[in-house]
Design an enzyme around this catalytic site. Structure first.
Site, PDB file in Angstrom:
ATOM      1  N   GLY A  45       0.833  -1.199   0.000  1.00  8.89           N
ATOM      2  CA  GLY A  45       0.000   0.000   0.000  1.00  8.89           C
ATOM      3  C   GLY A  45       0.866   1.245   0.000  1.00  8.89           C
ATOM      4  O   GLY A  45       2.013   1.210   0.453  1.00  8.89           O
ATOM      5  N   GLN A  50       2.906  10.112   1.154  1.00  4.91           N
ATOM      6  CA  GLN A  50       4.211   9.455   1.270  1.00  4.91           C
ATOM      7  C   GLN A  50       5.157   9.811   0.132  1.00  4.91           C
ATOM      8  O   GLN A  50       6.355   9.572   0.224  1.00  4.91           O
ATOM      9  CB  GLN A  50       4.051   7.929   1.325  1.00  4.91           C
ATOM     10  CG  GLN A  50       3.404   7.437   2.615  1.00  4.91           C
ATOM     11  CD  GLN A  50       3.287   5.936   2.612  1.00  4.91           C
ATOM     12  OE1 GLN A  50       2.327   5.385   2.074  1.00  4.91           O
ATOM     13  NE2 GLN A  50       4.271   5.252   3.177  1.00  4.91           N
ATOM     14  N   CYS A  94       5.784   0.032   7.265  1.00  3.85           N
ATOM     15  CA  CYS A  94       5.417   1.179   6.442  1.00  3.85           C
ATOM     16  C   CYS A  94       6.600   1.539   5.568  1.00  3.85           C
ATOM     17  O   CYS A  94       7.743   1.548   6.037  1.00  3.85           O
ATOM     18  CB  CYS A  94       5.063   2.355   7.358  1.00  3.85           C
ATOM     19  SG  CYS A  94       4.580   3.836   6.468  1.00  3.85           S
ATOM     20  N   LEU A  95       6.334   1.854   4.302  1.00  2.00           N
ATOM     21  CA  LEU A  95       7.431   2.205   3.396  1.00  2.00           C
ATOM     22  C   LEU A  95       8.127   3.501   3.828  1.00  2.00           C
ATOM     23  O   LEU A  95       9.269   3.728   3.454  1.00  2.00           O
ATOM     24  CB  LEU A  95       6.910   2.332   1.954  1.00  2.00           C
ATOM     25  CG  LEU A  95       6.421   1.019   1.315  1.00  2.00           C
ATOM     26  CD1 LEU A  95       5.840   1.288  -0.069  1.00  2.00           C
ATOM     27  CD2 LEU A  95       7.543  -0.015   1.234  1.00  2.00           C
ATOM     28  N   HIS A 136      -4.583   1.474   7.412  1.00  2.00           N
ATOM     29  CA  HIS A 136      -3.240   2.065   7.540  1.00  2.00           C
ATOM     30  C   HIS A 136      -3.054   3.188   6.501  1.00  2.00           C
ATOM     31  O   HIS A 136      -2.572   4.272   6.826  1.00  2.00           O
ATOM     32  CB  HIS A 136      -2.203   0.942   7.352  1.00  2.00           C
ATOM     33  CG  HIS A 136      -0.775   1.382   7.297  1.00  2.00           C
ATOM     34  ND1 HIS A 136       0.178   0.891   8.158  1.00  2.00           N
ATOM     35  CD2 HIS A 136      -0.119   2.241   6.463  1.00  2.00           C
ATOM     36  CE1 HIS A 136       1.356   1.457   7.868  1.00  2.00           C
ATOM     37  NE2 HIS A 136       1.208   2.256   6.838  1.00  2.00           N
ATOM     38  N   GLU A 137      -3.486   2.925   5.259  1.00  2.00           N
ATOM     39  CA  GLU A 137      -3.303   3.925   4.191  1.00  2.00           C
ATOM     40  C   GLU A 137      -4.214   5.134   4.407  1.00  2.00           C
ATOM     41  O   GLU A 137      -3.798   6.277   4.182  1.00  2.00           O
ATOM     42  CB  GLU A 137      -3.539   3.310   2.814  1.00  2.00           C
ATOM     43  CG  GLU A 137      -2.613   2.156   2.443  1.00  2.00           C
ATOM     44  CD  GLU A 137      -1.140   2.422   2.692  1.00  2.00           C
ATOM     45  OE1 GLU A 137      -0.702   3.581   2.579  1.00  2.00           O
ATOM     46  OE2 GLU A 137      -0.419   1.467   3.036  1.00  2.00           O
ATOM     47  N   HIS A 140      -2.784   7.565   6.739  1.00  2.00           N
ATOM     48  CA  HIS A 140      -1.782   8.468   6.152  1.00  2.00           C
ATOM     49  C   HIS A 140      -2.434   9.769   5.671  1.00  2.00           C
ATOM     50  O   HIS A 140      -1.818  10.832   5.725  1.00  2.00           O
ATOM     51  CB  HIS A 140      -1.079   7.812   4.951  1.00  2.00           C
ATOM     52  CG  HIS A 140       0.095   6.953   5.317  1.00  2.00           C
ATOM     53  ND1 HIS A 140       1.202   7.449   5.954  1.00  2.00           N
ATOM     54  CD2 HIS A 140       0.338   5.631   5.115  1.00  2.00           C
ATOM     55  CE1 HIS A 140       2.088   6.453   6.128  1.00  2.00           C
ATOM     56  NE2 HIS A 140       1.581   5.344   5.630  1.00  2.00           N
TER      57      HIS A 140
END
Ligand SMILES: [Zn+2]
Length: 172
Positions: A45, A50, A94-95, A136-137, A140
């Site tokens: 995701g 991000q 997380c990226l 989670h996304e 963000h």
């Protein structure tokens, strides 16, 4: 085109993203870039903040096991409209917080409403990893990271590691 992913701590990761009025060709191209960036990372995701874009746009594909048919999803203005009382705990990553993982408890099933890449209204109920990932996304887009669910000490420890990582990345 692959975009570079912001690493925590970064003020852009703490901001609330703005709703998208219409799905333009430019936004579709952005979504394609985000999918490419996500698959390349690799991740399941990615949210627009991000990559430093403050629009309410997320992409995801949780069919991550070998042999699974890919299911790339693009969601503009996603919102959770219903959540189950039942909770689920997953070890999240997380990226924007590379190589750090921690258990986070969230509703096990969520119903999400969004606009797809053609501007069509969609609604679907997700469970399992999809439910965790979509929550989670969406977090963000509110400037919220998974480490915000952790105890302050654990969160500070991870943040210190990321500050160090960014310093090393800047040097090389
Ligand atoms: Zn993330």
């Amino acid at each position: 085109m692959k975009r570079s992913i912001l690493i925590h701590p970064d003020p852009r990761l703490k901001k609330v993203a703005a709703p998208v009025a219409d799905v333009s060709d430019a936004l579709r191209a952005l979504a394609d870039d985000m999918l490419e960036t996500m698959y390349d990372a690799p991740g399941i995701g990615l949210a627009a903040p991000q990559i430093g874009i403050m629009d309410r746009l997320i992409v995801l594909d949780c069919e991550k096991n070998e042999g699974d048919t890919p299911r790339p999803m693009v969601m503009f203005n996603p919102e959770v409209v219903a959540s189950s009382d039942e909770q689920n705990t997953y070890e999240e990553g997380c990226l924007s917080i590379p190589e750090q993982y921690a258990d986070v408890t969230r509703p096990a099933d969520v119903t999400v409403r969004w606009m797809d890449r053609d501007g069509e209204a969609c609604e679907e109920t997700f469970g399992g990893l999809w439910a965790t990932c979509v929550q989670h996304e969406i977090d963000h887009l509110e400037g919220k990271l998974f480490i915000d669910y952790l105890r302050p000490l654990k969160r500070q420890l991870i943040t210190r590691k990321m500050v160090k990582l960014k310093r090393e990345m800047a040097r090389s």
